[in-house]
Enzyme design. Structure first.
Site, PDB file in Angstrom:
ATOM      1  CG  ASN A   1      -2.241  -0.729   0.876  1.00 63.16           C
ATOM      2  OD1 ASN A   1      -2.454  -1.126  -0.276  1.00 63.16           O
ATOM      3  ND2 ASN A   1      -3.099  -0.908   1.848  1.00 63.16           N
TER       4      ASN A   1
ATOM      5  CG  LEU B   1      -0.169  -0.013  -4.789  1.00 64.38           C
ATOM      6  CD1 LEU B   1      -1.372  -0.814  -4.306  1.00 64.38           C
ATOM      7  CD2 LEU B   1      -0.117  -0.035  -6.323  1.00 64.38           C
TER       8      LEU B   1
ATOM      9  CB  CYS C   1      -6.274   0.749   2.720  1.00 63.06           C
ATOM     10  SG  CYS C   1      -7.545  -0.451   3.133  1.00 63.06           S
TER      11      CYS C   1
HETATM   12  N1  LIG Z   1     -11.453  -1.925   2.213  1.00 61.51           N
HETATM   13  C1  LIG Z   1     -10.446  -2.363   1.498  1.00 61.51           C
HETATM   14  O1  LIG Z   1     -10.323  -2.067   0.314  1.00 61.51           O
HETATM   15  C2  LIG Z   1      -9.388  -3.220   2.117  1.00 61.51           C
HETATM   16  C3  LIG Z   1      -8.488  -3.885   1.269  1.00 61.51           C
HETATM   17  C4  LIG Z   1      -7.527  -4.704   1.845  1.00 61.51           C
HETATM   18  C5  LIG Z   1      -7.451  -4.836   3.227  1.00 61.51           C
HETATM   19  N2  LIG Z   1      -8.324  -4.165   4.023  1.00 61.51           N
HETATM   20  C6  LIG Z   1      -8.228  -4.376   5.477  1.00 61.51           C
HETATM   21  O2  LIG Z   1      -9.231  -5.303   5.857  1.00 61.51           O
HETATM   22  C7  LIG Z   1      -9.747  -4.984   7.161  1.00 61.51           C
HETATM   23  C8  LIG Z   1     -11.249  -4.800   7.082  1.00 61.51           C
HETATM   24  O3  LIG Z   1     -11.495  -3.704   6.224  1.00 61.51           O
HETATM   25  P1  LIG Z   1     -12.972  -3.368   5.719  1.00 61.51           P
HETATM   26  O4  LIG Z   1     -12.833  -2.273   4.727  1.00 61.51           O
HETATM   27  O5  LIG Z   1     -13.670  -4.625   5.331  1.00 61.51           O
HETATM   28  O6  LIG Z   1     -13.605  -2.822   7.091  1.00 61.51           O
HETATM   29  P2  LIG Z   1     -15.145  -2.597   7.447  1.00 61.51           P
HETATM   30  O7  LIG Z   1     -15.174  -1.571   8.491  1.00 61.51           O
HETATM   31  O8  LIG Z   1     -15.949  -2.424   6.195  1.00 61.51           O
HETATM   32  O9  LIG Z   1     -15.589  -4.012   8.069  1.00 61.51           O
HETATM   33  C9  LIG Z   1     -15.152  -4.498   9.283  1.00 61.51           C
HETATM   34  C10 LIG Z   1     -16.327  -5.173   9.985  1.00 61.51           C
HETATM   35  O10 LIG Z   1     -15.854  -5.840  11.156  1.00 61.51           O
HETATM   36  C11 LIG Z   1     -16.898  -5.816  12.113  1.00 61.51           C
HETATM   37  N3  LIG Z   1     -16.379  -6.112  13.452  1.00 61.51           N
HETATM   38  C12 LIG Z   1     -15.564  -5.358  14.232  1.00 61.51           C
HETATM   39  N4  LIG Z   1     -15.312  -6.000  15.392  1.00 61.51           N
HETATM   40  C13 LIG Z   1     -15.991  -7.181  15.357  1.00 61.51           C
HETATM   41  C14 LIG Z   1     -16.117  -8.270  16.245  1.00 61.51           C
HETATM   42  N5  LIG Z   1     -15.498  -8.292  17.433  1.00 61.51           N
HETATM   43  N6  LIG Z   1     -16.901  -9.323  15.883  1.00 61.51           N
HETATM   44  C15 LIG Z   1     -17.542  -9.323  14.689  1.00 61.51           C
HETATM   45  N7  LIG Z   1     -17.437  -8.306  13.787  1.00 61.51           N
HETATM   46  C16 LIG Z   1     -16.669  -7.254  14.114  1.00 61.51           C
HETATM   47  C17 LIG Z   1     -17.457  -4.412  11.978  1.00 61.51           C
HETATM   48  O11 LIG Z   1     -18.758  -4.316  12.521  1.00 61.51           O
HETATM   49  C18 LIG Z   1     -17.413  -4.202  10.454  1.00 61.51           C
HETATM   50  O12 LIG Z   1     -18.640  -4.534   9.833  1.00 61.51           O
HETATM   51  C19 LIG Z   1      -8.967  -3.764   7.614  1.00 61.51           C
HETATM   52  O13 LIG Z   1      -7.869  -4.184   8.376  1.00 61.51           O
HETATM   53  C20 LIG Z   1      -8.477  -3.147   6.309  1.00 61.51           C
HETATM   54  O14 LIG Z   1      -7.293  -2.428   6.492  1.00 61.51           O
HETATM   55  C21 LIG Z   1      -9.297  -3.374   3.495  1.00 61.51           C
END
Ligand SMILES: NC(=O)c1ccc[n+]([C@@H]2O[C@H](COP(=O)([O-])OP(=O)(O)OC[C@H]3O[C@@H](n4cnc5c(N)ncnc54)[C@H](O)[C@@H]3O)[C@@H](O)[C@H]2O)c1
Length: 458
Positions: A223, A226, A275
């Protein structure tokens, strides 16, 4: 039907939902459960109005949901049913205490680890899907393996590289899948279990195996690289504006060098998304913790250039609209942080809309998918903003249009009609360099693009 594997994903967000939908579609012999503490989100996953927009996602969910893909808020049951647990909960930037504004906030992550431990009745493989600081797996292992119930947990790192807007395409046909584990016999066994899942559709040579720390760090580094390309080209765009060089021509000329390549060299109002900024700041914080000040400052500059590019955009609008936008109607085309998503997290549009509101402009926001999120992001300014999905209506009576998201829709609008409906002189600030600037100038607009000489009628 007896399923071959039971897989759980904790966190039904932008990563958990699409990733599990693709695994379910590619592996009908596996039963996939996705759980989340956010009940509304789960309800949305079980409805016709999915909580996130991604091209192709709805079709995939329709085909697999309630067959081998299940969304539920029963975290405890999900943990007990599954031998493999992906964790894709959010890991935002910390807003309090030590490392505030930079370090990753690992509270959701740790809470999940403790839930896995307290509800488990058997040994499991836990997969880090969230983006995490390098060496998080140690903490996870200590929490999980501190139990006295004879269970053992292997922690595998499998960072997600999907890009929003093309998530399904990226998951179905990834450049690579990275799977890291401890190099012990148990660690390798757990790693192979995850390799086996992806091998159902990803060519074997694209599945990379590594040690767990390389895997964790590779995601942060990817990341950072990029985002660095975007800040690099944006820094050159500022120089183009002073020198009559054209950033698109420069980007093409340098990108044709196969050592550099053309992708991610598009000058713009800046990068956004949940991110890039958070992961670079986290990288900076980790470097500082290891005493690597110079490395920390190097990556910090990528974020600083991005912030500067956004404030430069506002300054440019002000300077060219006779140093005041107070009371002027300004139509912002696009609020999502990029095209083909409704996600607005860290979108440059948030910052730009706020800056223009502070200048007392009458801001009209238009976006085909992101207006709901925009309303939440700008809640405290809601009385000062008009939300208008139709770009023609948004532009009516406006002094200026600013393109903030590269939606295809904005390339094909009838700009003659728009020009006739606007206040004169009318301005276009193309923050994504997607429009035909010469043609707009011929229509009568004063046109300002990123990294290009302005086309002005006065
Ligand atoms: N969005 C992207 O493009 C992307 C790409 C690669 C990696 N990531 C990484 O992936 C991870 C998730 O990102 P995202 O965009 O999906 O986040 P998001 O906020 O859309 O989703 C995370 C979900 O986790 C849930 N959650 C939190 N604590 C919880 C628990 N104890 N039990 C059950 N559910 C729980 C939240 O309610 C939320 O719905 C992050 O670390 C992010 O950096 C994101």
């Amino acid at each position: 039907m007896e399923f071959e594997k039971n897989i759980l994903c904790i966190g039904a967000g932008y990563v958990g939902g699409p990733t599990m939908a693709v695994i379910a579609a590619k592996c009908p012999r596996y039963r996939i459960q996705v759980v989340d503490i956010d009940k509304e989100r789960i309800e949305a996953w079980n409805s016709d109005h999915l909580p996130i927009f991604e091209p192709g996602l709805h079709d995939l969910v329709r085909k697999t949901r309630d067959k081998n893909l299940f969304f539920s808020s029963e975290v405890q049951r999900g943990i007990q049913d599954s031998g493999i647990i992906f964790v894709s909960v959010n890991t935002p930037t910390k807003t309090f205490g030590q490392g505030a504004g930079r370090a990753a906030d690992l509270q959701y992550w740790e809470k999940t680890a403790r839930e896995i431990l307290s509800y488990s009745k058997s040994s499991k493989t836990v997969v880090e899907k969230s983006t995490l600081p390098v060496r998080t797996a140690t903490a996870m292992e200590r929490i999980l393996n501190g139990n006295t119930r004879g269970m053992s947990f292997e922690v595998v790192s499998n960072p997600e590289f999907l890009a929003e807007g093309t998530a399904i395409q990226d998951l179905e046909n990834p450049d690579r899948v990275l799977i890291g584990s401890r190099e012990t016999p148990e660690g390798i066994k757990a790693r192979k279990e995850i390799v086996e899942i992806y091998a159902n559709w990803v060519p074997r040579e694209r599945i990379i195996e590594s040690n767990v720390w390389s895997s964790e760090l590779s995601k942060l580094a990817a990341n950072a690289f990029l985002a660095q390309r975007i800040s690099s080209i944006n820094s050159i765009s500022a120089l183009c504006e002073r020198t009559e060089a054209d950033i698109d021509e420069v980007a093409y000329a340098i990108g044709m060098d196969s050592r550099i390549g053309l992708r991610f060299l598009k000058a713009s109002v800046g990068f956004g998304g949940s991110c890039f900024k958070k992961d670079i700041l986290n990288l900076v914080y980790i470097c500082e913790n290891y005493g690597l000040e110079k490395v920390a400052r190097y990556w910090q500059a990528v974020v600083e250039i991005n912030d500067w590019q956004q404030s430069r955009f506002i300054q440019n609008m002000l300077a060219n609209m006779f140093n005041t936008v107070a009371g002027k109607r300004l139509a912002l085309f696009g609020f999502a942080f990029k095209a083909n998503t409704g996600d607005t997290r860290e979108s440059p549009a948030i910052y730009i809309a706020q800056g223009l509101i502070e200048e007392r402009a009458q801001v009209v926001l238009s976006d085909p998918k992101a207006l709901e999120n925009a309303k939440k992001d700008l809640k405290k300014f809601e009385d000062q903003i008009i939300f208008e999905a139709d770009p023609y209506r948004a532009a009516e009576g406006a002094h200026a249009i600013a393109i903030l998201t590269e939606w295809d829709l904005y390339k094909t609008l009838d700009y003659d009609r728009i020009f006739d409906s606007m206040a004169q002189p009318s301005f276009i600030f193309d923050g994504r360099n997607i429009l035909d600037h010469k043609r707009l100038f011929e229509i009568g607009f004063n046109v300002f693009a990123i990294g290009k000489s302005p086309l002005k009628h006065f």
